[in-house]
Design a protein around this motif. Structure first.
Motif, PDB file in Angstrom:
ATOM      1  N   THR A 206      44.833  43.771  57.064  1.00  0.00           N
ATOM      2  CA  THR A 206      44.338  45.142  57.204  1.00  0.00           C
ATOM      3  C   THR A 206      44.745  45.648  58.578  1.00  0.00           C
TER       4      THR A 206
ATOM      5  N   HIS B 255      40.546  38.959  40.747  1.00  0.00           N
ATOM      6  CA  HIS B 255      41.293  39.352  39.553  1.00  0.00           C
ATOM      7  C   HIS B 255      42.649  38.646  39.504  1.00  0.00           C
ATOM      8  N   GLU B 256      43.298  38.507  40.650  1.00  0.00           N
ATOM      9  CA  GLU B 256      44.574  37.790  40.705  1.00  0.00           C
ATOM     10  C   GLU B 256      44.391  36.328  40.300  1.00  0.00           C
TER      11      GLU B 256
ATOM     12  N   ARG C 260      35.757  48.076  51.992  1.00  0.00           N
ATOM     13  CA  ARG C 260      37.144  47.622  51.908  1.00  0.00           C
ATOM     14  C   ARG C 260      37.203  46.123  51.627  1.00  0.00           C
TER      15      ARG C 260
ATOM     16  N   TRP D 125      39.773  45.888  34.618  1.00  0.00           N
ATOM     17  CA  TRP D 125      40.267  46.236  35.948  1.00  0.00           C
ATOM     18  C   TRP D 125      41.717  46.545  35.855  1.00  0.00           C
TER      19      TRP D 125
ATOM     20  N   TYR E 163      34.970  44.345  49.930  1.00  0.00           N
ATOM     21  CA  TYR E 163      34.638  44.097  48.537  1.00  0.00           C
ATOM     22  C   TYR E 163      35.774  44.479  47.600  1.00  0.00           C
ATOM     23  N   VAL E 164      36.510  45.522  47.913  1.00  0.00           N
ATOM     24  CA  VAL E 164      37.684  45.876  47.106  1.00  0.00           C
ATOM     25  C   VAL E 164      38.736  44.774  47.227  1.00  0.00           C
ATOM     26  N   PHE E 165      39.007  44.333  48.448  1.00  0.00           N
ATOM     27  CA  PHE E 165      39.969  43.259  48.701  1.00  0.00           C
ATOM     28  C   PHE E 165      39.568  41.995  47.944  1.00  0.00           C
ATOM     29  N   ARG E 166      38.298  41.615  48.071  1.00  0.00           N
ATOM     30  CA  ARG E 166      37.783  40.405  47.430  1.00  0.00           C
ATOM     31  C   ARG E 166      37.905  40.497  45.903  1.00  0.00           C
ATOM     32  N   THR E 167      37.558  41.635  45.365  1.00  0.00           N
ATOM     33  CA  THR E 167      37.645  41.831  43.925  1.00  0.00           C
ATOM     34  C   THR E 167      39.089  41.716  43.441  1.00  0.00           C
ATOM     35  N   GLU E 168      40.015  42.290  44.185  1.00  0.00           N
ATOM     36  CA  GLU E 168      41.432  42.198  43.810  1.00  0.00           C
ATOM     37  C   GLU E 168      41.908  40.751  43.815  1.00  0.00           C
ATOM     38  N   ARG E 169      41.492  39.960  44.820  1.00  0.00           N
ATOM     39  CA  ARG E 169      41.881  38.544  44.878  1.00  0.00           C
ATOM     40  C   ARG E 169      41.285  37.768  43.706  1.00  0.00           C
TER      41      ARG E 169
END
Length: 75
Positions: free
Chosen positions: A8, A55-56, A45, A75, A47-53
């Protein structure tokens, strides 16, 4: 959290350093949550980052096992 702080680029230097040092404290969760309370935009930001990881990781796990979903994930 380290990947979030490093990735970031526009994160305030003081906040980034605070998050880095919080991870080394005896109670890092409390220290990190305190920073998030003071900077709710950074918390959001994170929590968005964590959620994306997450999902990956889910997608990778499914692909490695050749599991195909019937419907696209929400998602």
């Amino acid at each position: 959290l380290g990947e979030f702080v490093q990735g970031t680029e526009d994160l305030d230097l003081e906040v980034a350093n605070g998050l880095k040092s919080a991870t080394a404290k005896d109670d890092p969760v409390t220290a990190i949550n305190e920073i998030f309370r003071e900077h709710p935009e950074v918390r959001d930001r994170w929590y968005v980052f964590r959620t994306e990881r997450i999902h990956e990781m889910i997608g990778s796990w499914l692909r490695k096992r050749s599991i195909r979903t019937v419907e696209q994930p929400p998602w």
